[in-house]
Design a protein around this motif. Sequence first.
Motif, PDB file in Angstrom:
ATOM      1  N   PHE A   1       4.556   1.914  14.837  1.00 39.57           N
ATOM      2  CA  PHE A   1       3.151   2.220  15.110  1.00 39.57           C
ATOM      3  C   PHE A   1       2.307   0.972  14.976  1.00 39.57           C
ATOM      4  CE2 PHE A   1       5.044   6.236  14.270  1.00 39.57           C
ATOM      5  CZ  PHE A   1       4.370   7.124  15.101  1.00 39.57           C
ATOM      6  N   LEU A   2       1.293   0.881  15.815  1.00 37.11           N
ATOM      7  CA  LEU A   2       0.385  -0.265  15.803  1.00 37.11           C
ATOM      8  C   LEU A   2      -0.999   0.246  15.431  1.00 37.11           C
ATOM      9  CD1 LEU A   2      -0.231  -3.234  16.521  1.00 37.11           C
ATOM     10  CD2 LEU A   2      -0.534  -2.499  18.903  1.00 37.11           C
ATOM     11  N   THR A   3      -1.648  -0.454  14.510  1.00 41.73           N
ATOM     12  CA  THR A   3      -2.951   0.033  14.072  1.00 41.73           C
ATOM     13  C   THR A   3      -3.879  -1.126  13.753  1.00 41.73           C
ATOM     14  OG1 THR A   3      -4.113   1.355  12.408  1.00 41.73           O
ATOM     15  CG2 THR A   3      -2.195   0.136  11.652  1.00 41.73           C
ATOM     16  N   ASP A   4      -5.187  -0.888  13.864  1.00 39.49           N
ATOM     17  CA  ASP A   4      -6.101  -1.904  13.353  1.00 39.49           C
ATOM     18  C   ASP A   4      -6.701  -1.453  12.025  1.00 39.49           C
ATOM     19  OD1 ASP A   4      -7.679  -0.016  14.590  1.00 39.49           O
ATOM     20  OD2 ASP A   4      -8.221  -1.350  16.246  1.00 39.49           O
ATOM     21  N   ASN A   5      -6.198  -0.332  11.517  1.00 37.03           N
ATOM     22  CA  ASN A   5      -6.635   0.112  10.197  1.00 37.03           C
ATOM     23  C   ASN A   5      -5.458   0.688   9.407  1.00 37.03           C
ATOM     24  OD1 ASN A   5      -7.742   1.369   7.951  1.00 37.03           O
ATOM     25  ND2 ASN A   5      -9.616   1.942   9.035  1.00 37.03           N
ATOM     26  N   ILE A   6      -4.822  -0.193   8.638  1.00 36.80           N
ATOM     27  CA  ILE A   6      -3.616   0.174   7.892  1.00 36.80           C
ATOM     28  C   ILE A   6      -3.888   1.339   6.939  1.00 36.80           C
ATOM     29  CG2 ILE A   6      -1.957  -0.623   6.181  1.00 36.80           C
ATOM     30  CD1 ILE A   6      -1.266  -2.388   8.208  1.00 36.80           C
ATOM     31  N   GLN A   7      -4.977   1.215   6.197  1.00 37.41           N
ATOM     32  CA  GLN A   7      -5.319   2.223   5.192  1.00 37.41           C
ATOM     33  C   GLN A   7      -5.339   3.618   5.829  1.00 37.41           C
ATOM     34  OE1 GLN A   7      -6.090   1.472   1.718  1.00 37.41           O
ATOM     35  NE2 GLN A   7      -5.650   3.669   1.700  1.00 37.41           N
ATOM     36  N   GLU A   8      -6.048   3.696   6.945  1.00 35.85           N
ATOM     37  CA  GLU A   8      -6.206   4.970   7.620  1.00 35.85           C
ATOM     38  C   GLU A   8      -4.869   5.484   8.154  1.00 35.85           C
ATOM     39  OE1 GLU A   8     -10.142   5.085   9.838  1.00 35.85           O
ATOM     40  OE2 GLU A   8      -8.684   5.697  11.376  1.00 35.85           O
ATOM     41  N   SER A   9      -4.065   4.559   8.683  1.00 33.21           N
ATOM     42  CA  SER A   9      -2.798   4.972   9.301  1.00 33.21           C
ATOM     43  C   SER A   9      -1.842   5.589   8.278  1.00 33.21           C
ATOM     44  CB  SER A   9      -2.130   3.788   9.994  1.00 33.21           C
ATOM     45  OG  SER A   9      -1.649   2.880   9.026  1.00 33.21           O
ATOM     46  N   LEU A  10      -2.021   5.203   6.997  1.00 35.33           N
ATOM     47  CA  LEU A  10      -1.121   5.705   5.956  1.00 35.33           C
ATOM     48  C   LEU A  10      -1.187   7.219   5.820  1.00 35.33           C
ATOM     49  CD1 LEU A  10      -1.494   3.116   3.089  1.00 35.33           C
ATOM     50  CD2 LEU A  10       0.468   3.554   4.552  1.00 35.33           C
ATOM     51  N   LEU A  11      -2.358   7.775   6.127  1.00 33.41           N
ATOM     52  CA  LEU A  11      -2.542   9.221   5.996  1.00 33.41           C
ATOM     53  C   LEU A  11      -1.520   9.991   6.822  1.00 33.41           C
ATOM     54  CD1 LEU A  11      -6.445   9.279   6.267  1.00 33.41           C
ATOM     55  CD2 LEU A  11      -5.042   9.493   4.197  1.00 33.41           C
ATOM     56  N   ASN A  12      -1.091   9.382   7.926  1.00 29.83           N
ATOM     57  CA  ASN A  12      -0.149  10.065   8.819  1.00 29.83           C
ATOM     58  C   ASN A  12       1.295  10.021   8.326  1.00 29.83           C
ATOM     59  OD1 ASN A  12      -2.253  10.491  10.686  1.00 29.83           O
ATOM     60  ND2 ASN A  12      -1.976   8.404  11.445  1.00 29.83           N
ATOM     61  N   PHE A  13       1.571   9.208   7.320  1.00 31.87           N
ATOM     62  CA  PHE A  13       2.980   9.000   6.952  1.00 31.87           C
ATOM     63  C   PHE A  13       3.254   9.243   5.476  1.00 31.87           C
ATOM     64  CE2 PHE A  13       1.903   6.204  10.524  1.00 31.87           C
ATOM     65  CZ  PHE A  13       2.693   6.803  11.493  1.00 31.87           C
ATOM     66  N   LYS A  14       2.559  10.201   4.923  1.00 30.19           N
ATOM     67  CA  LYS A  14       2.724  10.513   3.490  1.00 30.19           C
ATOM     68  C   LYS A  14       4.172  10.853   3.155  1.00 30.19           C
ATOM     69  CE  LYS A  14      -1.785  11.892   1.865  1.00 30.19           C
ATOM     70  NZ  LYS A  14      -2.780  12.822   2.400  1.00 30.19           N
ATOM     71  N   GLY A  15       4.656  10.279   2.081  1.00 31.09           N
ATOM     72  CA  GLY A  15       5.998  10.608   1.604  1.00 31.09           C
ATOM     73  C   GLY A  15       7.114   9.952   2.401  1.00 31.09           C
ATOM     74  N   GLN A  16       6.779   9.125   3.387  1.00 28.94           N
ATOM     75  CA  GLN A  16       7.819   8.490   4.192  1.00 28.94           C
ATOM     76  C   GLN A  16       8.115   7.078   3.700  1.00 28.94           C
ATOM     77  OE1 GLN A  16       7.745   8.997   8.393  1.00 28.94           O
ATOM     78  NE2 GLN A  16       6.378  10.751   8.312  1.00 28.94           N
ATOM     79  N   LYS A  17       9.282   6.610   4.098  1.00 25.11           N
ATOM     80  CA  LYS A  17       9.702   5.258   3.740  1.00 25.11           C
ATOM     81  C   LYS A  17       9.093   4.295   4.772  1.00 25.11           C
ATOM     82  CE  LYS A  17      14.073   3.120   2.526  1.00 25.11           C
ATOM     83  NZ  LYS A  17      15.510   3.183   2.790  1.00 25.11           N
ATOM     84  N   ILE A  18       8.032   3.596   4.324  1.00 21.82           N
ATOM     85  CA  ILE A  18       7.228   2.809   5.271  1.00 21.82           C
ATOM     86  C   ILE A  18       7.502   1.322   5.134  1.00 21.82           C
ATOM     87  CG2 ILE A  18       4.861   2.194   5.931  1.00 21.82           C
ATOM     88  CD1 ILE A  18       3.948   4.845   4.741  1.00 21.82           C
ATOM     89  N   GLY A  19       7.590   0.631   6.274  1.00 17.83           N
ATOM     90  CA  GLY A  19       7.615  -0.830   6.280  1.00 17.83           C
ATOM     91  C   GLY A  19       6.371  -1.337   6.993  1.00 17.83           C
TER      92      GLY A  19
END
Length: 320
Positions: free
Chosen positions: A230-248
């Motif tokens: 996923f590509l975002t210009d707002n990392i903080q906001e994008s996190l809401l979509n991936f709760k509980g996932q293993k994120i890089g």
Amino acid sequence: MAETGSDIYKAASFLRQGLPVAIPTETVYGLAANALDEAAVRKIYAVKNRPLHNPLILHLAGKEELEKYVTNVPETAYKLIERFWPGPLTLLLPKKDTVPSIITHGMPRVAVRVPDHPLTLELLKIIPFPLAAPSANPFGYISPTQAKHVQQQIGEKIPYILDGGNCTQGIESTIVGFEDTETIVYRLGAVAVEEIETITGSVSFYIKDENAPQAPGMLLKHYSPHTPFFLTDNIQESLLNFKGQKIGFLLFNKSFIADINIAHQEILSPQNDMREAASRLYAAMHQMDAYGLDVIIAEKFPDSGIGKAINDRLGRAAVK
Ligand code: TXA
Ligand code: MG
């Protein structure tokens, strides 16, 4: 497994036999074959699993070779050549009959460039033919910027990888064509648009159309890792979509401090240098793709200079 080494004579010998060989360039590794041998060129498509309607770039030993393969070169093209060759600028020019139509998928223009890598330039000088070469990745996957990427992806299908180390630019060539007095950018790349415009004046951009047969490099889904990206210009906001996932995270110049557990962060240029970031981009994507993450979140770059090309590649890699 392909044999890996820096022996240009060995590479030349396989190429003369009509076999494809991986070659280093300043942008990405290419999968090269004798451009004048149609059967050899077909093998490139087979190894990459690439549709035949996606034409190939002709790699020349030097600008002196140009007129063997193209005609009607506009004055602007000569100026760009003087400034950028050898280098990561590809020109679309009317082809001569010397170029087999499989290279261009029957289209009247051929894409040409002189790559800026010492090993590959030497190789091109000792063989009596130009090299057709797309990036040496399986169709749709991330381009290789190290010999080991090539080995991992297509090593079983080719006899030799000419190892020229890390690609210094790390992002594909900029593709430019001409219409009347207009200069048109078909693909953003390692030469920034601003640099081209210092020579040509303002350029226009080929309108992206996923189904346009004229520029298949514009296929929107391209350069993608297997991990959802996923590509975002707002990392903080994008996190809401991936709760509980293993994120890089794939980040430009600084780490992201979060109150959640982050599996991995890759910072492309702590020095805040977009050129450095570009040179490390694909290697970082390859690496992160091997970590077994649920998702990779990439941060948008400043939209100027090489940042435009980086954003273009991140955008194509991303899930729509
Ligand atoms: O930096 C690069 O350009 C690398 C290195 C290996 O030279 N090569 C590369 O090739 O990126 P490839 O095939 O992955 O992408 C080249 C793109 C094609 O996808 C196609 O869209 C465009 O160049 N192209 C090639 N010939 C064309 C033609 N005759 N007309 C329009 N577009 C063309
Ligand atoms: Mg490619």
